[in-house]
Design a protein around this motif. Structure first.
Motif, PDB file in Angstrom:
ATOM      1  N   VAL A   1       3.499  13.893  -1.566  1.00 46.78           N
ATOM      2  CA  VAL A   1       3.218  12.729  -2.428  1.00 46.78           C
ATOM      3  C   VAL A   1       4.116  11.562  -2.032  1.00 46.78           C
ATOM      4  CG1 VAL A   1       3.402  11.859  -4.803  1.00 46.78           C
ATOM      5  CG2 VAL A   1       2.296  14.063  -4.360  1.00 46.78           C
ATOM      6  N   GLU A   2       5.381  11.861  -1.755  1.00 46.96           N
ATOM      7  CA  GLU A   2       6.334  10.818  -1.347  1.00 46.96           C
ATOM      8  C   GLU A   2       5.880  10.170  -0.035  1.00 46.96           C
ATOM      9  OE1 GLU A   2      10.946  10.722  -0.023  1.00 46.96           O
ATOM     10  OE2 GLU A   2      10.523  11.829  -1.874  1.00 46.96           O
ATOM     11  N   GLU A   3       5.490  11.025   0.939  1.00 43.40           N
ATOM     12  CA  GLU A   3       5.015  10.506   2.221  1.00 43.40           C
ATOM     13  C   GLU A   3       3.737   9.681   2.033  1.00 43.40           C
ATOM     14  OE1 GLU A   3       4.597  13.557   5.188  1.00 43.40           O
ATOM     15  OE2 GLU A   3       6.665  14.247   4.902  1.00 43.40           O
ATOM     16  N   ALA A   4       2.835  10.183   1.191  1.00 42.48           N
ATOM     17  CA  ALA A   4       1.599   9.452   0.913  1.00 42.48           C
ATOM     18  C   ALA A   4       1.919   8.098   0.270  1.00 42.48           C
ATOM     19  CB  ALA A   4       0.679  10.272   0.020  1.00 42.48           C
ATOM     20  N   GLY A   5       2.905   8.090  -0.621  1.00 40.54           N
ATOM     21  CA  GLY A   5       3.320   6.837  -1.261  1.00 40.54           C
ATOM     22  C   GLY A   5       3.866   5.847  -0.244  1.00 40.54           C
ATOM     23  N   GLU A   6       4.697   6.371   0.685  1.00 43.94           N
ATOM     24  CA  GLU A   6       5.241   5.496   1.730  1.00 43.94           C
ATOM     25  C   GLU A   6       4.128   4.961   2.629  1.00 43.94           C
ATOM     26  OE1 GLU A   6       8.280   7.671   3.770  1.00 43.94           O
ATOM     27  OE2 GLU A   6       9.572   7.811   2.001  1.00 43.94           O
ATOM     28  N   ASP A   7       3.175   5.853   2.997  1.00 39.83           N
ATOM     29  CA  ASP A   7       2.038   5.428   3.814  1.00 39.83           C
ATOM     30  C   ASP A   7       1.209   4.373   3.075  1.00 39.83           C
ATOM     31  OD1 ASP A   7       2.844   7.151   5.792  1.00 39.83           O
ATOM     32  OD2 ASP A   7       1.351   8.710   5.335  1.00 39.83           O
ATOM     33  N   LEU A   8       0.989   4.616   1.797  1.00 41.76           N
ATOM     34  CA  LEU A   8       0.229   3.679   0.983  1.00 41.76           C
ATOM     35  C   LEU A   8       0.956   2.340   0.891  1.00 41.76           C
ATOM     36  CD1 LEU A   8      -2.288   3.301  -0.733  1.00 41.76           C
ATOM     37  CD2 LEU A   8      -1.028   4.193  -2.687  1.00 41.76           C
ATOM     38  N   LYS A   9       2.273   2.387   0.762  1.00 36.81           N
ATOM     39  CA  LYS A   9       3.079   1.166   0.703  1.00 36.81           C
ATOM     40  C   LYS A   9       2.940   0.389   2.008  1.00 36.81           C
ATOM     41  CE  LYS A   9       7.839  -0.415   0.073  1.00 36.81           C
ATOM     42  NZ  LYS A   9       9.226  -0.023  -0.074  1.00 36.81           N
ATOM     43  N   GLU A  10       3.004   1.102   3.155  1.00 42.51           N
ATOM     44  CA  GLU A  10       2.860   0.448   4.460  1.00 42.51           C
ATOM     45  C   GLU A  10       1.477  -0.177   4.605  1.00 42.51           C
ATOM     46  OE1 GLU A  10       3.913   2.909   7.809  1.00 42.51           O
ATOM     47  OE2 GLU A  10       5.747   3.605   6.832  1.00 42.51           O
ATOM     48  N   VAL A  11       0.444   0.564   4.181  1.00 38.98           N
ATOM     49  CA  VAL A  11      -0.923   0.035   4.250  1.00 38.98           C
ATOM     50  C   VAL A  11      -1.043  -1.216   3.386  1.00 38.98           C
ATOM     51  CG1 VAL A  11      -3.326   0.516   3.603  1.00 38.98           C
ATOM     52  CG2 VAL A  11      -2.017   2.219   4.870  1.00 38.98           C
ATOM     53  N   GLY A  12      -0.447  -1.160   2.213  1.00 36.75           N
ATOM     54  CA  GLY A  12      -0.471  -2.330   1.324  1.00 36.75           C
ATOM     55  C   GLY A  12       0.224  -3.527   1.953  1.00 36.75           C
ATOM     56  N   GLU A  13       1.385  -3.273   2.574  1.00 33.05           N
ATOM     57  CA  GLU A  13       2.107  -4.362   3.237  1.00 33.05           C
ATOM     58  C   GLU A  13       1.298  -4.935   4.392  1.00 33.05           C
ATOM     59  OE1 GLU A  13       5.825  -2.570   4.304  1.00 33.05           O
ATOM     60  OE2 GLU A  13       6.675  -2.758   2.296  1.00 33.05           O
ATOM     61  N   ASP A  14       0.671  -4.030   5.172  1.00 29.01           N
ATOM     62  CA  ASP A  14      -0.170  -4.485   6.281  1.00 29.01           C
ATOM     63  C   ASP A  14      -1.351  -5.314   5.761  1.00 29.01           C
ATOM     64  OD1 ASP A  14       1.515  -3.208   8.044  1.00 29.01           O
ATOM     65  OD2 ASP A  14       0.178  -1.481   8.392  1.00 29.01           O
ATOM     66  N   ALA A  15      -1.939  -4.846   4.661  1.00 32.26           N
ATOM     67  CA  ALA A  15      -3.067  -5.576   4.070  1.00 32.26           C
ATOM     68  C   ALA A  15      -2.618  -6.951   3.579  1.00 32.26           C
ATOM     69  CB  ALA A  15      -3.688  -4.772   2.932  1.00 32.26           C
ATOM     70  N   MET A  16      -1.450  -7.007   2.971  1.00 31.82           N
ATOM     71  CA  MET A  16      -0.920  -8.286   2.484  1.00 31.82           C
ATOM     72  C   MET A  16      -0.644  -9.228   3.651  1.00 31.82           C
ATOM     73  SD  MET A  16      -0.907  -8.386  -0.771  1.00 31.82           S
ATOM     74  CE  MET A  16       0.206  -9.719  -1.127  1.00 31.82           C
ATOM     75  N   ASP A  17      -0.070  -8.683   4.727  1.00 30.83           N
ATOM     76  CA  ASP A  17       0.192  -9.501   5.913  1.00 30.83           C
ATOM     77  C   ASP A  17      -1.111 -10.034   6.495  1.00 30.83           C
ATOM     78  OD1 ASP A  17       2.888  -9.033   5.613  1.00 30.83           O
ATOM     79  OD2 ASP A  17       2.999  -7.502   7.198  1.00 30.83           O
ATOM     80  N   ALA A  18      -2.111  -9.150   6.598  1.00 28.94           N
ATOM     81  CA  ALA A  18      -3.409  -9.555   7.145  1.00 28.94           C
ATOM     82  C   ALA A  18      -4.064 -10.612   6.262  1.00 28.94           C
ATOM     83  CB  ALA A  18      -4.328  -8.340   7.294  1.00 28.94           C
ATOM     84  N   ALA A  19      -3.976 -10.421   4.953  1.00 23.37           N
ATOM     85  CA  ALA A  19      -4.551 -11.399   4.026  1.00 23.37           C
ATOM     86  C   ALA A  19      -3.836 -12.740   4.142  1.00 23.37           C
ATOM     87  CB  ALA A  19      -4.482 -10.881   2.590  1.00 23.37           C
ATOM     88  N   GLY A  20      -2.523 -12.699   4.248  1.00 22.50           N
ATOM     89  CA  GLY A  20      -1.757 -13.939   4.405  1.00 22.50           C
ATOM     90  C   GLY A  20      -2.110 -14.646   5.700  1.00 22.50           C
ATOM     91  N   GLU A  21      -2.251 -13.863   6.757  1.00 20.74           N
ATOM     92  CA  GLU A  21      -2.618 -14.440   8.053  1.00 20.74           C
ATOM     93  C   GLU A  21      -4.024 -15.042   7.979  1.00 20.74           C
ATOM     94  OE1 GLU A  21      -3.184 -12.814  12.563  1.00 20.74           O
ATOM     95  OE2 GLU A  21      -1.535 -11.982  11.387  1.00 20.74           O
ATOM     96  N   ALA A  22      -4.946 -14.356   7.301  1.00 23.90           N
ATOM     97  CA  ALA A  22      -6.312 -14.862   7.152  1.00 23.90           C
ATOM     98  C   ALA A  22      -6.312 -16.178   6.380  1.00 23.90           C
ATOM     99  CB  ALA A  22      -7.195 -13.835   6.452  1.00 23.90           C
ATOM    100  N   VAL A  23      -5.517 -16.252   5.339  1.00 29.18           N
ATOM    101  CA  VAL A  23      -5.418 -17.493   4.561  1.00 29.18           C
ATOM    102  C   VAL A  23      -4.845 -18.612   5.429  1.00 29.18           C
ATOM    103  CG1 VAL A  23      -4.222 -18.596   2.632  1.00 29.18           C
ATOM    104  CG2 VAL A  23      -5.306 -16.369   2.312  1.00 29.18           C
ATOM    105  N   ASP A  24      -3.792 -18.304   6.179  1.00 31.92           N
ATOM    106  CA  ASP A  24      -3.202 -19.304   7.069  1.00 31.92           C
ATOM    107  C   ASP A  24      -4.223 -19.792   8.086  1.00 31.92           C
ATOM    108  OD1 ASP A  24      -0.807 -19.059   5.740  1.00 31.92           O
ATOM    109  OD2 ASP A  24       0.146 -17.791   7.271  1.00 31.92           O
ATOM    110  N   ASN A  25      -4.974 -18.857   8.673  1.00 33.81           N
ATOM    111  CA  ASN A  25      -6.000 -19.232   9.649  1.00 33.81           C
ATOM    112  C   ASN A  25      -7.079 -20.091   9.005  1.00 33.81           C
ATOM    113  OD1 ASN A  25      -4.682 -17.849  11.678  1.00 33.81           O
ATOM    114  ND2 ASN A  25      -5.933 -16.010  11.490  1.00 33.81           N
TER     115      ASN A  25
END
Length: 129
Positions: free
Chosen positions: A29-53
């Motif tokens: 569960v802890e590993e899944a949470g960390e993976d989920l956190k990373e995916v969320g961060e990646d999604a946020m970065d991608a969304a921010g980049e899309a907005v900037d573009n």
């Protein structure tokens, strides 16, 4: 007693296995949470980049539209100036032609008057003689 002992040991092993399984589940569960956190961060970065573009693209589109509108205005102004110059030229040509026609009419009228006067004089002289 032996049965009780085996039962107690068996329960203890089961408890240990359950504890171990719970620990493994907790780690998963802890590993899944960390993976989920990373995916969320990646999604946020991608969304921010899309907005900037999108902001960059919108700015470029506005710049292009503004430039195109300016060029269109310049072209329209130039076409208007050319049309005015052409209209003036045609007007001046028409005035020159009208003056020529007026001069031709005036000369023709003078010629006709002179011929009429000459004929009148001939008739007058012929009547006198």
């Amino acid at each position: 007693m032996l049965a009780l002992s085996i039962s107690f040991v068996s329960c203890r092993e089961t408890a240990d296995k359950a504890k171990e399984a719970a620990e493994q589940a907790g780690e998963a569960v802890e590993e899944a949470g960390e993976d989920l956190k990373e995916v969320g961060e990646d999604a946020m970065d991608a969304a921010g980049e899309a907005v900037d573009n999108a902001v960059d693209a919108t700015g470029e589109a506005l710049d292009g539209a503004t430039e195109a509108a300016g060029e269109a205005m310049d072209s329209a102004k130039e076409a208007g100036s050319e049309a005015m110059d052409k209209a003036k030229e045609v007007g001046n040509d028409a005035m020159d032609k009208a003056k020529e026609v007026g001069t031709d009419v005036e000369n023709a009228a003078k010629d006709a008057a002179d011929k009429t006067a000459a004929k009148a004089k001939e008739v007058k002289d012929a009547v006198k003689n």
